[in-house]
Scaffold this active site. Structure first.
Site, mmCIF file in Angstrom:
data_model
loop_
_atom_site.group_PDB
_atom_site.id
_atom_site.type_symbol
_atom_site.label_atom_id
_atom_site.label_comp_id
_atom_site.label_asym_id
_atom_site.label_seq_id
_atom_site.Cartn_x
_atom_site.Cartn_y
_atom_site.Cartn_z
ATOM 1 N N CYS A 40 0.828 -1.207 0.000
ATOM 2 C CA CYS A 40 0.000 0.000 0.000
ATOM 3 C C CYS A 40 0.867 1.265 0.000
ATOM 4 C CB CYS A 40 -0.913 -0.053 1.227
ATOM 5 S SG CYS A 40 -1.748 1.457 1.648
ATOM 6 N N CYS A 43 0.135 3.827 2.672
ATOM 7 C CA CYS A 43 0.588 3.352 3.988
ATOM 8 C C CYS A 43 2.042 3.761 4.223
ATOM 9 C CB CYS A 43 0.461 1.838 4.082
ATOM 10 S SG CYS A 43 -1.228 1.218 3.970
#
Length: 119
Positions: A40, A43
């Site tokens: 991600c 993230c």
């Protein structure tokens, strides 16, 4: 917090120790949980912002990271009905008090925490 003192690195939690590391610990000090995944990009983008805020606010809140793709941790994502990553949740006295999803700047995270942390 004294600027010369660095807060401890973020703890990690998984399905098996989440109750102790997050729920029970939040009875002593609020716990900010970063649900993230290695694949991600947002993230990874939010990580330095979270760390910067923790450097400033470690006396008020602790950070715990949960990698949702490790082991059975996706069950935690299901338990809390997470729809995307990163999802950041704040726990106080054993319960969730706030959450947000996606990447945010340090000042936004700091303001958000100031709104939701107990006095």
């Amino acid at each position: 917090m004294n600027k010369s003192m660095k807060p401890p690195p973020a703890q990690t939690a998984d399905l098996h120790d989440f109750e102790k590391t997050v729920i029970q610990a939040s009875g002593k000090q609020p716990v900010l949980v970063d649900f993230w995944a290695d694949w991600c990009a947002p993230c990874h983008a939010i990580a330095p912002h979270l760390q910067r805020v923790m450097d400033e606010m470690a006396d008020r809140v602790q950070l715990v990271k949960v990698e949702v793709d490790e082991g059975e941790n996706m069950k935690l994502a299901g338990r809390y009905k997470l729809r995307g990553f990163p999802t950041i949740m704040l726990f106080v006295e054993g319960r969730e008090v706030a959450r947000f999803a996606g990447n945010r700047a340090s000042h936004w995270i700091r303001d958000w925490l100031d709104q939701h942390l107990p006095d």
